[in-house]
Design a protein around this motif. Structure first.
Motif, PDB file in Angstrom:
ATOM      1  N   SER A 120       5.117  11.071   1.587  1.00 37.18           N
ATOM      2  CA  SER A 120       4.342   9.837   1.469  1.00 37.18           C
ATOM      3  C   SER A 120       4.252   9.169   2.839  1.00 37.18           C
ATOM      4  O   SER A 120       4.652   9.736   3.855  1.00 37.18           O
ATOM      5  N   GLN A 163       0.818  -1.203   0.000  1.00 34.94           N
ATOM      6  CA  GLN A 163       0.000   0.000   0.000  1.00 34.94           C
ATOM      7  C   GLN A 163       0.855   1.258   0.000  1.00 34.94           C
ATOM      8  O   GLN A 163       0.521   2.251  -0.651  1.00 34.94           O
ATOM      9  N   ARG A 185       0.996   4.100  -2.861  1.00 29.81           N
ATOM     10  CA  ARG A 185       0.806   5.518  -2.565  1.00 29.81           C
ATOM     11  C   ARG A 185       1.895   6.368  -3.238  1.00 29.81           C
ATOM     12  O   ARG A 185       1.618   7.460  -3.742  1.00 29.81           O
ATOM     13  N   GLU A 235       0.937   6.831  -6.771  1.00 30.92           N
ATOM     14  CA  GLU A 235      -0.104   7.862  -6.884  1.00 30.92           C
ATOM     15  C   GLU A 235       0.511   9.263  -6.884  1.00 30.92           C
ATOM     16  O   GLU A 235       0.105  10.143  -7.669  1.00 30.92           O
TER      17      GLU A 235
END
Length: 283
Positions: free
Chosen positions: A202, A77, A81, A84
């Motif tokens: 992040s 995950q 991220r 993204e």
């Protein structure tokens, strides 16, 4: 009485190192110059020293156990991220790569798109590594025998000047639970430190990825001989120097690899170790 408006002075970016989740100046105070394809000045990134490398190793070692203990789902995950956030700053990366490297804007855009896709691809491997690399071994006796793959620990990376190679090397090392210090040469310093800004904002824990800009001729031998570095990706180093780096890394049995291809599960597994566990049946 009106005063004449003075011409605006651009706010120039100060390029530092990225160590333990923070942007630090090189203790040496040295910098090197990055110029555009036409010779115009772009930036003075920090020229990392041996002390900076030691600080990065200390940060990576402190972060390693926590990162390795995180669930595979959680690591995936966090990597997703980062993808993204890369997507959100794609235009900035494209312009910086096109400005500082000898490639066209179209090729720079393709590199950034590939880099985003690679992060997603590596993120997807996080919870599949045990299925690929682990095993239940046949034994003669009342025992179970399992092989489980684990991260090696702290991995140094000597990056090539290509942004996509830089991304491949980092993602392959950290997805399994390793922490890294990345040695970044030449003009790659500009997009690499923008990538550090992505990491800093992040969910990645401090110290998992540390980025040092400077000279591979200086930094790579220090990384190879450092006794608290467990593995070394030397893909970005001139092949003529691979031999001496392997000799320097032999004292602590450092795993040293060079890769000719980027996106591959074997690149992840190269910096993992197999632990075999015996367990009595019925206990």
């Amino acid at each position: 009485m009106t005063t004449k408006k003075q011409p605006r002075v651009d706010v120039k970016k100060t390029y530092k190192l990225f160590i333990n989740g923070a942007f630090a100046r090189s203790e040496s105070g040295r910098v090197f110059e990055v110029t555009a394809k036409n010779g115009d000045f772009i930036a003075n990134p920090a020229l990392a020293s041996r002390k900076d490398l030691r600080d990065a190793v200390t940060a990576a070692r402190a972060a390693q156990s926590g990162w390795a203990k995180a669930t595979a789902y959680n690591r995936g995950q966090i990597l997703y991220r980062i993808a993204e956030m890369l997507e959100g700053r794609a235009e900035q990366f494209e312009s910086e790569i096109a400005l500082t490297s000898q490639i066209t804007a179209a090729k720079a855009k393709a590199q950034v798109t590939d880099a985003i896709d690679r992060w997603v691809w590596y993120a997807g491997w996080s919870d599949k590594l045990q299925a690929v690399s682990g095993a239940t071994n046949p034994v003669s006796g009342p025992f179970f025998n399992f092989s489980i793959s684990e991260p090696q620990g702290v991995i140094a990376i000597a990056s090539d000047v290509s942004f996509i190679d830089f991304i491949d090397a980092i993602a392959a090392a950290v997805v399994s639970g390793n922490t890294t210090l990345v040695l970044v040469p030449g003009s790659l310093a500009v997009p690499a430190m923008t990538f550090a800004e992505v990491l800093a904002t992040s969910d990645l824990p401090a110290g998992v990825i540390n980025i040092l800009t400077g000279s591979l001729d200086e930094l790579a031998p220090w990384a190879a001989s450092h006794m608290d570095i467990d593995g070394f990706d030397i893909s970005g180093v001139n092949k003529k120097k691979h031999g001496e780096l392997k000799v320097a890394g032999a004292e602590n049995l450092k795993r040293i690899h060079a890769f000719s291809t980027g996106q591959s599960p074997s690149r992840i597994l190269a910096f993992m170790e197999s632990k075999t566990v015996w367990h009595s049946v019925g206990v």
